[in-house]
Motif scaffolding. Structure first.
Motif, PDB file in Angstrom:
ATOM      1  N   MET A 174      45.707  23.506 -24.523  1.00  0.00           N
ATOM      2  CA  MET A 174      45.523  25.066 -24.011  1.00  0.00           C
ATOM      3  C   MET A 174      46.714  24.715 -23.627  1.00  0.00           C
ATOM      4  O   MET A 174      47.675  24.058 -23.268  1.00  0.00           O
ATOM      5  CB  MET A 174      44.990  24.587 -22.249  1.00  0.00           C
ATOM      6  N   ASN A 175      47.655  25.264 -23.844  1.00  0.00           N
ATOM      7  CA  ASN A 175      49.477  25.959 -23.870  1.00  0.00           C
ATOM      8  C   ASN A 175      49.682  26.777 -22.539  1.00  0.00           C
ATOM      9  O   ASN A 175      49.351  27.664 -22.228  1.00  0.00           O
ATOM     10  CB  ASN A 175      50.065  26.868 -24.924  1.00  0.00           C
ATOM     11  N   THR A 176      50.560  26.389 -21.565  1.00  0.00           N
ATOM     12  CA  THR A 176      50.779  27.355 -20.842  1.00  0.00           C
ATOM     13  C   THR A 176      52.440  28.158 -20.925  1.00  0.00           C
ATOM     14  O   THR A 176      53.403  27.504 -21.855  1.00  0.00           O
ATOM     15  CB  THR A 176      50.969  26.635 -19.517  1.00  0.00           C
ATOM     16  N   GLN A 177      52.617  29.368 -20.248  1.00  0.00           N
ATOM     17  CA  GLN A 177      53.422  29.629 -20.997  1.00  0.00           C
ATOM     18  C   GLN A 177      54.580  30.114 -19.181  1.00  0.00           C
ATOM     19  O   GLN A 177      53.567  29.798 -18.162  1.00  0.00           O
ATOM     20  CB  GLN A 177      53.434  31.529 -21.556  1.00  0.00           C
TER      21      GLN A 177
ATOM     22  N   ALA B 274      50.266  32.453 -14.914  1.00  0.00           N
ATOM     23  CA  ALA B 274      49.532  31.047 -14.441  1.00  0.00           C
ATOM     24  C   ALA B 274      48.259  30.716 -14.641  1.00  0.00           C
ATOM     25  O   ALA B 274      47.663  31.029 -16.012  1.00  0.00           O
ATOM     26  CB  ALA B 274      48.601  31.986 -13.292  1.00  0.00           C
ATOM     27  N   GLN B 275      48.014  29.640 -15.010  1.00  0.00           N
ATOM     28  CA  GLN B 275      46.940  28.906 -15.753  1.00  0.00           C
ATOM     29  C   GLN B 275      45.745  27.740 -15.207  1.00  0.00           C
ATOM     30  O   GLN B 275      45.992  26.495 -13.765  1.00  0.00           O
ATOM     31  CB  GLN B 275      47.794  28.241 -16.687  1.00  0.00           C
ATOM     32  N   PHE B 276      44.637  28.136 -15.248  1.00  0.00           N
ATOM     33  CA  PHE B 276      43.589  27.931 -14.214  1.00  0.00           C
ATOM     34  C   PHE B 276      43.422  27.257 -15.281  1.00  0.00           C
ATOM     35  O   PHE B 276      42.183  27.755 -16.381  1.00  0.00           O
ATOM     36  CB  PHE B 276      43.591  28.742 -13.534  1.00  0.00           C
TER      37      PHE B 276
ATOM     38  N   THR C 191      36.403  23.322 -17.157  1.00  0.00           N
ATOM     39  CA  THR C 191      36.170  25.034 -17.605  1.00  0.00           C
ATOM     40  C   THR C 191      37.000  25.371 -17.598  1.00  0.00           C
ATOM     41  O   THR C 191      38.281  25.535 -16.513  1.00  0.00           O
ATOM     42  CB  THR C 191      35.406  25.874 -17.073  1.00  0.00           C
ATOM     43  N   ASP C 192      37.838  26.323 -18.863  1.00  0.00           N
ATOM     44  CA  ASP C 192      39.257  27.295 -19.168  1.00  0.00           C
ATOM     45  C   ASP C 192      38.871  27.954 -18.090  1.00  0.00           C
ATOM     46  O   ASP C 192      38.071  28.405 -17.497  1.00  0.00           O
ATOM     47  CB  ASP C 192      39.976  26.945 -19.522  1.00  0.00           C
ATOM     48  N   ALA C 193      39.930  29.513 -17.911  1.00  0.00           N
ATOM     49  CA  ALA C 193      39.676  30.484 -17.624  1.00  0.00           C
ATOM     50  C   ALA C 193      38.899  31.670 -18.506  1.00  0.00           C
ATOM     51  O   ALA C 193      38.080  31.986 -17.209  1.00  0.00           O
ATOM     52  CB  ALA C 193      41.100  31.210 -17.405  1.00  0.00           C
ATOM     53  N   SER C 194      38.583  31.552 -19.654  1.00  0.00           N
ATOM     54  CA  SER C 194      37.326  32.145 -19.931  1.00  0.00           C
ATOM     55  C   SER C 194      36.106  31.101 -19.747  1.00  0.00           C
ATOM     56  O   SER C 194      34.742  31.703 -20.375  1.00  0.00           O
ATOM     57  CB  SER C 194      37.913  31.940 -22.006  1.00  0.00           C
TER      58      SER C 194
ATOM     59  N   CYS D  37      36.531  22.218 -21.900  1.00  0.00           N
ATOM     60  CA  CYS D  37      37.404  21.814 -22.534  1.00  0.00           C
ATOM     61  C   CYS D  37      38.093  20.380 -21.700  1.00  0.00           C
ATOM     62  O   CYS D  37      37.312  20.028 -20.402  1.00  0.00           O
ATOM     63  CB  CYS D  37      38.809  22.395 -21.611  1.00  0.00           C
ATOM     64  N   PRO D  38      38.522  19.514 -22.212  1.00  0.00           N
ATOM     65  CA  PRO D  38      38.847  18.213 -21.781  1.00  0.00           C
ATOM     66  C   PRO D  38      39.599  18.261 -20.324  1.00  0.00           C
ATOM     67  O   PRO D  38      40.022  16.847 -19.864  1.00  0.00           O
ATOM     68  CB  PRO D  38      39.561  17.142 -22.921  1.00  0.00           C
ATOM     69  N   GLY D  39      40.303  19.062 -20.295  1.00  0.00           N
ATOM     70  CA  GLY D  39      41.024  18.877 -18.714  1.00  0.00           C
ATOM     71  C   GLY D  39      42.265  19.317 -18.961  1.00  0.00           C
ATOM     72  O   GLY D  39      43.337  18.860 -18.011  1.00  0.00           O
ATOM     73  N   ASP D  40      42.917  18.535 -20.345  1.00  0.00           N
ATOM     74  CA  ASP D  40      44.405  18.316 -20.458  1.00  0.00           C
ATOM     75  C   ASP D  40      44.888  19.839 -21.146  1.00  0.00           C
ATOM     76  O   ASP D  40      44.368  20.654 -21.294  1.00  0.00           O
ATOM     77  CB  ASP D  40      44.148  17.685 -21.904  1.00  0.00           C
ATOM     78  N   VAL D  41      45.892  19.540 -20.553  1.00  0.00           N
ATOM     79  CA  VAL D  41      46.763  20.994 -20.814  1.00  0.00           C
ATOM     80  C   VAL D  41      48.402  20.425 -21.522  1.00  0.00           C
ATOM     81  O   VAL D  41      49.048  19.484 -21.481  1.00  0.00           O
ATOM     82  CB  VAL D  41      47.520  21.494 -19.360  1.00  0.00           C
ATOM     83  N   THR D  42      49.222  20.670 -22.586  1.00  0.00           N
ATOM     84  CA  THR D  42      50.170  20.311 -23.397  1.00  0.00           C
ATOM     85  C   THR D  42      51.424  22.261 -22.539  1.00  0.00           C
ATOM     86  O   THR D  42      50.318  23.044 -22.285  1.00  0.00           O
ATOM     87  CB  THR D  42      49.938  21.093 -24.577  1.00  0.00           C
TER      88      THR D  42
END
Length: 125
Positions: A1-4, A8-10, A27-30, A34-39
């Motif tokens: 998952m990438n944030t910009q 907002a990244q949830f 779980t991601d916004a959709s 997901c693993p809960g990790d964020v890049t």
């Protein structure tokens, strides 16, 4: 998952009980697991929303870092109701940091630790 930046990244932290033990599913916004990790590739904030399905009154009370001085994550805030954790990441320091959510419950005075998601910084300079 990438944030910009400015985006907002949830991630929802779903907690259930299996044979009396807490099970964490992210779980991601959709709504996709997901693993809960964020890049992170730009400065931003990642918000984790607690979805307690245990009936044990779980609340976020902290976030514990294995390497709290690596400057990968810059700040942590927890909402007053214990349902949200926000990680502020200015994406200045490349690297990866692992952490665990610390949760209280209404059944006893023991604290619950989550599996360790991680934040990875990849600045695009």
């Amino acid at each position: 998952m990438n944030t910009q930046q400015g985006y907002a990244q949830f991630i929802k932290v779903n907690v259930t009980l299996e044979n009396g033990e807490p099970v964490f599913i992210y779980t991601d916004a959709s709504g996709e697991q997901c693993p809960g990790d964020v890049t992170i590739t730009q400065a931003g904030t990642v918000t984790y929303l607690l979805n307690d399905q245990t009936g044990k009154g779980l609340k976020f009370v902290g976030v514990g870092f294995v390497t709290p001085f690596d400057e990968v994550v810059d700040a942590v805030t927890i909402s007053s109701d214990g349902m949200l954790v926000q990680l502020v990441d200015l994406d200045r320091t490349p690297g990866t940091t692992k952490f665990q959510f610390v949760l209280s419950n209404t059944t006893n005075t023991l604290l619950v630790l989550s599996p360790d998601p991680q934040i990875t910084n990849r600045p695009q300079n």
